[in-house]
Motif scaffolding. Structure first.
Motif, mmCIF file in Angstrom:
data_model
loop_
_atom_site.group_PDB
_atom_site.id
_atom_site.type_symbol
_atom_site.label_atom_id
_atom_site.label_comp_id
_atom_site.label_asym_id
_atom_site.label_seq_id
_atom_site.Cartn_x
_atom_site.Cartn_y
_atom_site.Cartn_z
ATOM 1 N N TRP A 104 -5.820 0.121 0.149
ATOM 2 C CA TRP A 104 -6.373 -0.713 1.216
ATOM 3 C C TRP A 104 -6.540 -2.171 0.819
ATOM 4 O O TRP A 104 -6.799 -3.027 1.674
ATOM 5 C CB TRP A 104 -7.720 -0.151 1.667
ATOM 6 C CG TRP A 104 -7.681 1.303 2.031
ATOM 7 C CD1 TRP A 104 -8.197 2.345 1.317
ATOM 8 C CD2 TRP A 104 -7.095 1.874 3.209
ATOM 9 N NE1 TRP A 104 -7.970 3.532 1.967
ATOM 10 C CE2 TRP A 104 -7.304 3.284 3.136
ATOM 11 C CE3 TRP A 104 -6.410 1.362 4.308
ATOM 12 C CZ2 TRP A 104 -6.854 4.162 4.122
ATOM 13 C CZ3 TRP A 104 -5.961 2.228 5.293
ATOM 14 C CH2 TRP A 104 -6.185 3.600 5.197
ATOM 15 N N PHE A 105 -6.389 -2.488 -0.466
ATOM 16 C CA PHE A 105 -6.674 -3.842 -0.955
ATOM 17 C C PHE A 105 -5.430 -4.575 -1.456
ATOM 18 O O PHE A 105 -5.523 -5.727 -1.847
ATOM 19 C CB PHE A 105 -7.712 -3.776 -2.083
ATOM 20 C CG PHE A 105 -8.996 -3.125 -1.658
ATOM 21 C CD1 PHE A 105 -9.983 -3.855 -1.030
ATOM 22 C CD2 PHE A 105 -9.200 -1.772 -1.854
ATOM 23 C CE1 PHE A 105 -11.151 -3.265 -0.610
ATOM 24 C CE2 PHE A 105 -10.378 -1.163 -1.433
ATOM 25 C CZ PHE A 105 -11.354 -1.907 -0.809
ATOM 26 N N ARG A 106 -4.280 -3.921 -1.432
ATOM 27 C CA ARG A 106 -3.065 -4.539 -1.964
ATOM 28 C C ARG A 106 -2.227 -5.128 -0.838
ATOM 29 O O ARG A 106 -1.982 -4.477 0.176
ATOM 30 C CB ARG A 106 -2.227 -3.505 -2.720
ATOM 31 C CG ARG A 106 -0.945 -4.065 -3.321
ATOM 32 C CD ARG A 106 -0.137 -2.983 -4.023
ATOM 33 N NE ARG A 106 1.129 -3.506 -4.502
ATOM 34 C CZ ARG A 106 2.231 -3.609 -3.760
ATOM 35 N NH1 ARG A 106 2.195 -3.223 -2.481
ATOM 36 N NH2 ARG A 106 3.346 -4.090 -4.264
ATOM 37 N N ASP A 107 -1.812 -6.370 -1.040
ATOM 38 C CA ASP A 107 -0.918 -7.038 -0.100
ATOM 39 C C ASP A 107 0.525 -6.696 -0.458
ATOM 40 O O ASP A 107 0.977 -7.022 -1.566
ATOM 41 C CB ASP A 107 -1.134 -8.552 -0.164
ATOM 42 C CG ASP A 107 -0.020 -9.326 0.518
ATOM 43 O OD1 ASP A 107 0.559 -8.790 1.481
ATOM 44 O OD2 ASP A 107 0.264 -10.456 0.089
ATOM 45 N N ARG A 113 -3.767 -7.897 -5.332
ATOM 46 C CA ARG A 113 -4.801 -6.932 -4.949
ATOM 47 C C ARG A 113 -6.167 -7.573 -5.162
ATOM 48 O O ARG A 113 -6.494 -8.027 -6.261
ATOM 49 C CB ARG A 113 -4.686 -5.650 -5.783
ATOM 50 C CG ARG A 113 -5.615 -4.528 -5.335
ATOM 51 C CD ARG A 113 -5.369 -3.267 -6.172
ATOM 52 N NE ARG A 113 -6.032 -2.108 -5.596
ATOM 53 C CZ ARG A 113 -7.285 -1.742 -5.852
ATOM 54 N NH1 ARG A 113 -8.014 -2.462 -6.709
ATOM 55 N NH2 ARG A 113 -7.811 -0.678 -5.282
ATOM 56 N N VAL A 137 -3.188 -7.395 4.643
ATOM 57 C CA VAL A 137 -4.242 -6.540 4.088
ATOM 58 C C VAL A 137 -5.138 -6.012 5.199
ATOM 59 O O VAL A 137 -5.482 -4.819 5.239
ATOM 60 C CB VAL A 137 -5.065 -7.317 3.039
ATOM 61 C CG1 VAL A 137 -6.215 -6.465 2.515
ATOM 62 C CG2 VAL A 137 -4.166 -7.766 1.888
ATOM 63 N N HIS A 183 -12.565 -6.312 3.448
ATOM 64 C CA HIS A 183 -12.583 -5.751 4.799
ATOM 65 C C HIS A 183 -13.916 -5.948 5.519
ATOM 66 O O HIS A 183 -14.045 -5.561 6.688
ATOM 67 C CB HIS A 183 -12.194 -4.277 4.753
ATOM 68 C CG HIS A 183 -10.785 -4.068 4.286
ATOM 69 N ND1 HIS A 183 -9.705 -4.588 4.951
ATOM 70 C CD2 HIS A 183 -10.279 -3.432 3.188
ATOM 71 C CE1 HIS A 183 -8.594 -4.272 4.296
ATOM 72 N NE2 HIS A 183 -8.920 -3.582 3.229
#
Length: 645
Positions: A104-107, A113, A137, A183
């Motif tokens: 969920w945090f990696r582009d 990340r 992201v 997020h």
């Protein structure tokens, strides 16, 4: 994109009122004070969630609503869901292959990340070196891929889809505790997630494990509570009270209506409803056009209010008739401005923002939006036909009534927004021309505006002939961001190689041109703008018998450049000031002002010129015709496009 320079912050501060400055100081203090409430990944939250006794979910779909879904839509949903199960999905133009167990945090674009444990208000989400491409992201964490899986389960009762939804939700809830990570940086993302979770719960209502996933799940209860607490505490205001505040209020209202499980749910619902109605009215012209004057944000805001209003209705707490009437006007605007292929104008920014995704998203058409609007408000006789979708069928099943007081004929001019659509009325392919003479965006920063005063956009039978450039990007490529917003990138006139409006950053304008429609009819449009004051640029367009004639005037002798950007499917043979335009289904002859020197440019890099963005994150070369020279007050520069031989 690196951290914003100090000058940007100073320019941004100058666009704020004293009241907004005071609010932002208080907001900054709250963000600092809330640091002790952060819950880090893996940490025992030890948070008491103040619950009511009744945790039921009552706003379910009518029995057998699945039968209303068209068979083609059903097949498409299942095919997309199967691809998602295999780990594949296109997200904002990027093919993702990691969706079995997403990070969920990696582009995926830069590979960067961000730190999941970082206190959100100490994390600069605008710094690409820290978080990567933040749009990429954030997009996956709107959980649109999960609403699509939930829709597939609803139509098939194949538990593979529901189980993947449960796995991803549980993982997201566990790895994104309160105020930890990127997020939690934007209220718009938080609001959209609440809408997605509401529809996931609704679509999976008959799945045997659903109450264990939501009502009997401490992670779920904490996250729904945290999301609503955040939205109640941190709101976009002042110069930021554009579509963001709509998303925040809509998400809060949907969450409070669908999950009225907390002791503060009634207060949250009442406050969110009041804020949504006030902000929607402030964001919308009386005609129904969105004040940001970015067409895709018109759709986005309209959909946000639509889903929130339906949720409030279903929960027995309807919004006012005034809000419903304004919402209906936004839908009528959408139906009025499309061309004969149901494509809308390409005005201002467009980042493909979606509110609820059940059908496979098709960003090339507003057909699904119009189908949704017809299901909610009821189409009228002049509305163009659109294919029903799963979304329109299921959302429509929740509607209790239709809205009265609709226009008897298709509107072509919206005076308050400076938006005019000219259409051919003779036999042959439709010639569609959108003319822009409105204000420069909304609020003091006009975040999603372009320098497009008096620009034209022309299509023949849906094919871009004179094309608006689109958006391409928001973050990370400042030179490209500025080009796609610039005066020379639009079909208008530039004076002395300067911008008609002045930007101060990626979402910040320091000065905006103001357009004014002087007169209009079904075939003519006459307007001017003050972006080059004391010089005034005036433009007249006439569409008659297959001929579009455009006349440009200035009231002082000055150097100018006139740009005509041809669509990606159009080729040109240019001979001095005349040319022949050709595309697969048609052609046109253009006679350009002979007093200017005309040159053709295609995909140029130095300087940037001749580019078109068909969708967010994509750009392709096009041919741009540039006429350079001097105009005097006693002579008009006339461009004539002959579409009928």
């Amino acid at each position: 994109m690196s951290r914003q320079p100090l000058g940007w912050y100073l320019r941004r501060l100058r666009r704020m009122s004293p009241a907004e400055l005071l609010w932002r100081v208080r907001d900054t203090g709250r963000r600092t004070a809330w640091a002790y409430q952060q819950v880090r990944p893996g940490q025992d939250a030890a948070v008491h969630v103040p619950l009511r006794r009744d945790l039921s979910f009552s706003t379910t779909l009518p029995p057998d609503a699945a039968r209303l879904v068209p068979e083609d839509a059903r097949k498409a949903i299942i095919a997309t869901a199967d691809s998602i199960l295999a780990g594949h999905l296109e997200v904002l133009g990027v093919e993702r292959t990691d969706l079995r167990t997403p990070d969920w945090f990696r582009d995926p674009v830069t590979g960067r990340r961000s730190d999941p444990a970082q206190y959100v208000f100490k994390l600069n989400h605008r710094n690409e070196e820290v978080v990567g491409n933040i749009k990429q992201v954030w997009e996956l964490s709107r959980h649109h891929h999960l609403t699509q899986l939930a829709a597939a389960w609803y139509l098939t009762h194949d538990d593979r889809y529901a189980e993947r939804v449960a796995d991803h939700l549980t993982d997201w809830w566990r790895t994104n505790p309160f105020l930890s990570g990127v997020h939690w940086a934007s209220g718009i993302e938080i609001g959209i997630r609440l809408i997605s979770w509401t529809w996931i719960r609704r679509l999976l209502n008959d799945w045997p494990e659903i109450t264990d996933l939501f009502e009997h799940n401490e992670l779920a209860l904490q996250q729904i509570y945290w999301h609503q607490r955040y939205l109640a505490a941190f709101q976009s205001r002042g110069s930021s009270a554009n579509n963001h505040v709509i998303a925040e209020a809509a998400g809060q209202l949907v969450g409070a209506c669908a999950f009225p499980w907390f002791t503060k749910s009634t207060r949250w619902r009442q406050n969110a409803a009041a804020l949504l109605e006030q902000a929607f009215d402030a964001n919308t012209f009386p005609s129904g056009v969105n004040r940001e004057l970015a067409t895709d944000y018109h759709r986005f805001v309209s959909e946000l209010v639509l889903y929130a209003a339906l949720e409030a209705d279903s929960a027995g707490h309807p919004l006012s008739q005034q809000t419903w009437a304004l919402l209906t006007r936004t839908l009528d605007v959408a139906a009025a401005v499309v061309d004969n292929t149901l494509r809308p104008p390409r005005q201002g920014d467009d980042d493909e923002g979606m509110v609820l995704v059940l059908d496979p998203p098709d960003i090339s058409t507003w057909s699904a939006y119009l189908s949704l609007g017809a299901a909610v408000a009821g189409g009228v006789s002049w509305w163009p036909g659109s294919q029903p979708t799963a979304t329109s069928a299921l959302v429509g099943s929740l509607v209790n009534g239709r809205q009265p007081d609709r226009p008897a004929e298709r509107p072509e001019h919206f005076q308050d927004a400076g938006l005019t659509v000219l259409r051919s009325r003779d036999a042959g392919p439709e010639i569609w021309c959108r003319a822009d003479a409105g204000p420069h965006g909304f609020l003091s920063i006009a975040a999603h505006a372009h320098a497009d005063a008096l620009s034209l956009e022309v299509r023949v039978d849906g094919v871009d002939v004179l094309a608006d450039p689109g958006t391409y990007c928001y973050h990370g490529e400042e030179e490209w961001r500025n080009y796609f917003r610039s005066t020379i990138a639009h079909n208008t006139l530039e004076i002395a190689h300067t911008e008609q409006s002045t930007w101060g950053g990626p979402f910040l304008w320091l000065r905006g041109a103001r357009g004014k429609v002087l007169s209009h009819s079904s075939s003519t449009w006459d307007a001017e703008h003050d972006g080059y004051a004391p010089i005034t640029h005036r433009r007249t367009a006439t569409l008659d018998r297959g001929v579009l004639q455009v006349e440009d005037r200035v009231d002082a002798t000055t150097d100018v450049r006139i740009a005509w950007h041809l669509g990606p499917d159009v080729t040109v043979e240019l001979n001095h000031s005349t040319g022949r335009l050709t595309w697969s289904t048609g052609s046109a002859v253009v006679e350009l002002p002979a007093g200017l020197t005309w040159t053709a440019h295609r995909g140029a890099d130095d300087p940037l010129l001749g580019w078109y963005s068909p969708r967010f994150g994509h750009k392709v070369p096009i041919t741009t015709l540039i006429g350079s020279g001097t105009l005097t007050p006693d002579a008009a520069a006339t461009s004539t496009f002959r579409f009928r031989s």
